[in-house]
Design a protein around this motif. Structure first.
Motif, PDB file in Angstrom:
ATOM      1  N   THR A   1      48.212  33.345  34.485  1.00 54.19           N
ATOM      2  CA  THR A   1      48.331  34.644  35.145  1.00 54.19           C
ATOM      3  C   THR A   1      46.939  35.161  35.522  1.00 54.19           C
ATOM      4  O   THR A   1      46.723  35.656  36.633  1.00 54.19           O
ATOM      5  N   LEU A   2      45.998  35.042  34.592  1.00 56.13           N
ATOM      6  CA  LEU A   2      44.624  35.497  34.855  1.00 56.13           C
ATOM      7  C   LEU A   2      44.021  34.722  36.023  1.00 56.13           C
ATOM      8  O   LEU A   2      43.275  35.273  36.844  1.00 56.13           O
ATOM      9  N   SER A   3      44.358  33.447  36.110  1.00 55.54           N
ATOM     10  CA  SER A   3      43.867  32.613  37.207  1.00 55.54           C
ATOM     11  C   SER A   3      44.356  33.155  38.554  1.00 55.54           C
ATOM     12  O   SER A   3      43.592  33.246  39.528  1.00 55.54           O
ATOM     13  N   GLU A   4      45.637  33.555  38.609  1.00 55.14           N
ATOM     14  CA  GLU A   4      46.189  34.127  39.861  1.00 55.14           C
ATOM     15  C   GLU A   4      45.575  35.490  40.157  1.00 55.14           C
ATOM     16  O   GLU A   4      45.365  35.854  41.320  1.00 55.14           O
ATOM     17  N   CYS A   5      45.276  36.217  39.091  1.00 50.30           N
ATOM     18  CA  CYS A   5      44.607  37.514  39.232  1.00 50.30           C
ATOM     19  C   CYS A   5      43.232  37.320  39.887  1.00 50.30           C
ATOM     20  O   CYS A   5      42.835  38.055  40.809  1.00 50.30           O
ATOM     21  N   ALA A   6      42.498  36.304  39.418  1.00 47.95           N
ATOM     22  CA  ALA A   6      41.181  35.981  39.989  1.00 47.95           C
ATOM     23  C   ALA A   6      41.299  35.584  41.461  1.00 47.95           C
ATOM     24  O   ALA A   6      40.483  35.999  42.309  1.00 47.95           O
ATOM     25  N   LEU A   7      42.347  34.796  41.772  1.00 44.83           N
ATOM     26  CA  LEU A   7      42.560  34.376  43.173  1.00 44.83           C
ATOM     27  C   LEU A   7      42.871  35.567  44.064  1.00 44.83           C
ATOM     28  O   LEU A   7      42.513  35.587  45.247  1.00 44.83           O
ATOM     29  N   THR A   8      43.557  36.575  43.506  1.00 45.11           N
ATOM     30  CA  THR A   8      43.858  37.783  44.278  1.00 45.11           C
ATOM     31  C   THR A   8      42.560  38.521  44.626  1.00 45.11           C
ATOM     32  O   THR A   8      42.358  38.948  45.776  1.00 45.11           O
ATOM     33  N   LEU A   9      41.680  38.670  43.641  1.00 42.98           N
ATOM     34  CA  LEU A   9      40.386  39.310  43.897  1.00 42.98           C
ATOM     35  C   LEU A   9      39.592  38.523  44.954  1.00 42.98           C
ATOM     36  O   LEU A   9      38.948  39.096  45.833  1.00 42.98           O
ATOM     37  N   LYS A  10      39.657  37.207  44.844  1.00 40.14           N
ATOM     38  CA  LYS A  10      38.948  36.346  45.800  1.00 40.14           C
ATOM     39  C   LYS A  10      39.510  36.531  47.213  1.00 40.14           C
ATOM     40  O   LYS A  10      38.755  36.588  48.191  1.00 40.14           O
ATOM     41  N   MET A  11      40.843  36.647  47.291  1.00 33.59           N
ATOM     42  CA  MET A  11      41.484  36.849  48.600  1.00 33.59           C
ATOM     43  C   MET A  11      41.082  38.197  49.197  1.00 33.59           C
ATOM     44  O   MET A  11      40.857  38.307  50.411  1.00 33.59           O
TER      45      MET A  11
END
Length: 985
Positions: free
Chosen positions: A919-929
């Motif tokens: 979940t944290l990994s997807e959270c990081a990808l959201t910030l990156k996006m």
């Protein structure tokens, strides 16, 4: 002082509470007894009254005595270190006084009291042996001497000490297990120290006491003697073996092998001695010396022994000796000691005649106990470069023994299989392992032996017993795994094997044994035919013979429901493989199974030949025959309509009947029947493939008609759950089979399924809509736009319903529904259908977006949270850049960015959990996006507005923004994990 304390509280022993210890006491007294127990446990000195009562033998009631020991046990187990020196001394004195009292009793205490006393002695030993009571054993032995009551408690105490100090399988309560987990290292260290000290100080004396007990009581006290043998067996694993494995002790044990009451326990004791780890050469010598004595004493004459319980123990002993020799041989070969290895192998070979006697014994327990040795012996032979004639003879003898022991006995109850039958099935599995191992050692020998047995039996099957016939066919079946072939290709490659198997299969299908009147033979015949189905690709002219067996009284119309049920499944497998060779028989087969395909309405009163589960296989089989036949599309369409037409007709009549039925039981029966009808139609569609599609076979209209017939069931006011579930499953299949032809039926079906639905209904409906969305995308956009908000409203209406606080089922259903909802939004977003949400109007879009933010932050469900962040990332990609949705950049800064920080900061967000890390990994990808879409503007927002509002230090803010701007996503993911780990410290 402790003694004064006892006297001062003796007067307040609650006699009324003690009455509640009796199992027959009423609830009020029992409750009072429990409260009294808790009071005594927690008090610093009230327990001393119990110690006094035990020492003086005040009470005669067994339950009170047990209670007194329980109170004492609690003090020793949980409060020992907190007790004063005099109190610890009081415990020791109490135990010894109680033990002294036992010596004078004419009758011993009840076993449950003696066991509890032994546990208390053992706990005291563990706590005090290394410090306060080093003469524990000397004190006890000098007190009890050879008094039988005293010796009994002494032996029970030794077993309790073994359980506390040595036995790793000791069971504890959850609470105790947690305590033990936290202090495992200390316990292990303490136990090792206890054993080391015992070896140094008292083990020789203990062994001597055991010898004296065994010698003194073997004629007069068999129970005590057996207890002592059990103690020896338990302790031998960690004491000096020379103390036990000597002429004096072993001769005594062997003499007890001849005493009826002692022989089983003596056998177990010898087994433990043999099982002790030691140097391989010494182990071989030990086993050989034991065997010589046992043989000279006549124990190897197994056929003359009538006591099967003893023989089961003896078989276990021989198994232990055999496995020990195998282990010694393996070690010696590994270190290259050729002479010692050959000597051990010779010793091993010498045990094979005894092994064979035990393996072939009529009692299966005796035989099962020697299987492991037999298996290991075969493994040794497999490693030898060349086999001697004797070894080959041994292999053949083992093979014949296995074949004999595989045979059912007369008492096996095929109609009502119970525990004995289950045990025989398990035993057969062990024999199968032996056969498989044997095949690795000598495949040719096995193949030839099976051929000989099979051919001889098939020549006389009409007059042979069912056991002989079944095992002959079973052996052929077992060859399939014993001599494996790639993808079942037994009839190609190795010419000898293929030839022998082909010959046996030819005999099996032509000799008429399929007509043998016994369920076990019938089942074995069909199992074998299907295992070797590729035989019929080599000799397809036998297919009609086998088809007849499947279709008549030998198979699908057999008198046994068990046979009919299994044959239904096997027939479907047979047809799946060989349908290309059945073109000429398709109509004939369908005609012969027509009555087996009939829907059995609940009111006809006749028991159906097949269950509804069996019928599923029959419909699938019929579908395969129709779809894969060589005929034109018109023929296939006609046959499929003949198959499904009666189902549709019966469905309509039964649905009408259900809507008028008022009795709940009849409603349920009709609901089941209707669900089965839909399931049967669905099962026929499994026959279609990428090449043989519904359209190619001309069956589109038939399945459209099925949909037309089944969809009205969605509006039925009763049995909604089963009917909706069945129709929904059918729609799933039709989306695959009919493709866009199914679309006209979807809106009406969806409308019905969204009415009056429960959490489970919606949870199962959402995957259907997701499947439609993923498959048809733009084609279903108008429909999705129409159904989207009603679906969201229905979901949140159910999620908003109040539920009982402790209702775990309701909570789980809501969690699963929430997950399904977020997955549905993800499907829409990832299918490039953002217009479905975009066209819902600003107010509805905002509602949906807030549900996703809420899912990402507020609910401690990492699976749902992960999906929410995937959706947010996708929406940022779609709407977060130039020309995106009006107002969405504001939403990013006000809600999505905070969600990316607030969710991981929640106490429930467990950074040690693997799912949460995803979940944290997807959270990081959201910030990156967000950075990819908003660029420097986003960095400025983090630096100047958001991160300062969270009191993040400027240097950390700078660091995070720098990592965020780097192209490597993995670096940022690792950084974010470390960032939140630091934040949560």
């Amino acid at each position: 002082m402790a003694c004064q304390s006892v006297q001062s509280i003796a007067a307040i022993m609650d006699e009324q509470a003690l009455l509640g210890l009796n199992p027959n006491a009423d609830a009020r007294y029992r409750q009072r007894a429990m409260a009294y127990f808790e009071q005594l446990k927690e008090s610093q000195d009230a327990w001393e009254v119990c110690a006094d009562a035990l020492a003086k033998g005040i009470y005669n009631d067994d339950h009170v005595k047990f209670f007194l020991f329980q109170v004492l046990e609690h003090q020793i187990k949980y409060r020992h270190d907190a007790l004063s020196g005099p109190q610890q001394q009081l415990i020791r004195e109490t135990l010894m006084k109680w033990l002294q009292g036992q010596l004078m009793n004419s009758q011993p205490e009840k076993p449950f009291i003696r066991n509890k006393a032994a546990q208390v002695f053992a706990l005291t030993f563990v706590m005090e042996y290394l410090t306060l009571w080093p003469k524990f054993f000397f004190d006890i032995l000098s007190l009890v001497g050879l008094n039988p009551n005293g010796v009994d408690v002494y032996l029970r105490t030794l077993m309790a000490i073994d359980a506390e100090v040595v036995d790793r399988d000791t069971l504890h309560s959850t609470e105790a297990r947690n305590l033990i987990y936290n202090s495992t290292f200390q316990d292990t260290r303490r136990n090792t120290l206890i054993k080391d000290t015992m070896r140094e100080q008292c083990i020789p004396n203990l062994v001597e006491s055991w010898f004296q007990i065994l010698q003194a009581y073997q004629q007069t006290q068999p129970e005590i003697t057996c207890q002592c043998l059990e103690v020896v067996g338990s302790y031998v694993s960690w004491i000096d073996l020379n103390l036990i494995a000597n002429d004096r002790f072993v001769n005594l044990l062997l003499s007890q092998m001849s005493v009826a009451e002692l022989r089983e326990e003596a056998c177990d004791c010898l087994f433990e001695i043999v099982n002790k780890g030691m140097d391989p050469v010494d182990k071989t010598k030990l086993v050989e010396s034991l065997c010589q004595v046992l043989q000279s004493a006549g124990f190897f004459h197994v056929e003359q022994e009538e006591d099967v319980d003893f023989l089961a123990k003896f078989s276990r002993l021989v198994n232990g000796m055999g496995q020990s020799l195998v282990l010694s041989w393996t070690k010696l070969v590994k270190v290259g000691d050729v002479k010692a290895a050959n000597d051990t192998l010779q010793a091993l070979e010498g045990k094979v005649p005894l092994l064979l006697q035990l393996l072939v014994h009529t009692d299966d327990d005796i035989s099962a106990n020697i299987v492991a040795f037999c298996y290991d012996y075969l493994h040794v032979l497999k490693q030898l470069p060349q086999l001697t004639d004797q070894q080959k003879a041994n292999i053949e003898a083992i093979m014949l023994a296995i074949m004999k022991k595989l045979t059912y006995d007369d008492e096996y109850n095929f109609d009502n299989e119970g525990e004995d039958e289950a045990m025989f099935v398990e035993y057969r599995k062990q024999l199968k392992m032996l056969l498989d191992r044997l095949a690795q050692v000598s495949p040719d020998l096995l193949l030839e032996a099976v051929r000989r047995v099979f051919n001889n039996t098939m020549q006389t099957w009409q007059t042979a017993s069912f056991m002989e016939v079944e095992v002959a066919v079973r052996l052929v079946y077992m060859l399939g795994e014993a001599l494996p072939a790639s993808h079942g290709a037994h009839f190609t490659g190795d010419a000898t094997k293929a030839s022998v198997l082909q010959e046996m299969m030819r005999t099996l299908v032509t000799c008429g044994v399929s007509g043998y009147q016994h369920t076990s033979v019938s089942l074995e015949f069909f199992e074998t035919v299907v295992r070797y189905e590729k035989f019929f690709l080599v000799e397809p002219h036998h297919i009609p013979l086998v088809l007849m067996a499947f279709l008549d009284h030998r198979g699908l119309r057999h008198s046994s429901p068990k046979v009919r049920s299994r044959v239904a499944y096997l027939f479907s497998r047979f047809v799946k493989t060989l349908h290309k060779h059945m073109n000429a028989f398709i109509e004939d087969i369908l005609r012969q199974i027509q009555d087996l395909l009939a829907l059995a309405p609940p009111e006809n009163g006749f028991p159906a030949l097949l269950t509804s589960d069996d019928q599923l296989f029959m419909f699938e089989t019929a579908g395969i025959l129709i779809v894969h036949g060589d005929g034109p599309a018109e023929r296939k369409q006609g046959l499929m309509r003949s198959l499904l037409g009666p189902l549709m007709e019966a469905f309509g009549l039964l649905l009408d009947k259900l809507s008028r039925e008022t009795e709940a039981e009849r409603q349920a029966a009709l609901g089941d029947c209707l669900s089965h009808a839909v399931g049967f139609a669905s099962r026929t569609s499994k026959a279609f493939s990428n090449k043989q599609t519904v359209k190619h076979c001309g069956c589109t209209q038939v399945y459209r008609d099925c949909l037309q017939a089944f969809l009205p069931a969605l509006g039925c006011p009763v049995q909604r759950g089963p009917l909706r579930s069945a129709v929904r499953s059918f729609l799933h299949r039709m989306i695959i089979c009919l493709e866009e032809e199914v679309l006209p039926f979807v809106p009406a079906a969806s409308e019905h399924m969204l009415k009056d639905c429960e959490a489970k209904d919606l949870q199962e409906f959402i995957p259907l809509i997701s499947q439609i969305t993923a498959k048809f995308k733009v084609q279903v956009s108008p429909f999705l736009q129409q159904v989207f908000m009603p679906l969201v409203v229905a979901i949140f209406e159910i999620l908003g319903r109040p539920a009982e606080e402790n209702d775990q089922t309701a909570a789980l259903e809501k969690q699963m529904l929430r997950r399904s909802y977020f997955t549905f939004i993800q499907t829409i977003a990832s299918s490039g259908m953002n217009e479905v949400m975009a066209n819902q109007g600003p107010e509805n879009i905002e509602k949906v977006l807030f549900t996703i933010i809420q899912g990402a932050v507020d609910f401690p469900d990492p699976i749902a949270q992960k999906t929410c962040f995937i959706v947010l990332s996708r929406l940022v990609e779609l709407w977060g850049g130039e020309g995106g949705m009006v107002g969405f950049p504001d939403f990013i800064y006000k809600h999505i960015v905070p969600a990316c920080f607030l969710a991981p900061l929640k106490p429930t967000f467990d950074l040690t959990d693997a799912q949460t890390i995803l979940t944290l990994s997807e959270c990081a990808l959201t910030l990156k996006m967000i950075y990819n879409k908003r660029g420097p503007e986003f960095i400025q927002f983090l630096q100047q507005d958001y991160l300062p509002s969270l009191q993040v230090a400027p240097e950390i803010t700078q660091e995070l923004c720098q990592v965020l701007q780097q192209p490597d996503v993995k670096v940022f993911k690792n950084y974010i994990k470390a960032f939140f780990q630091r934040a949560k410290l």
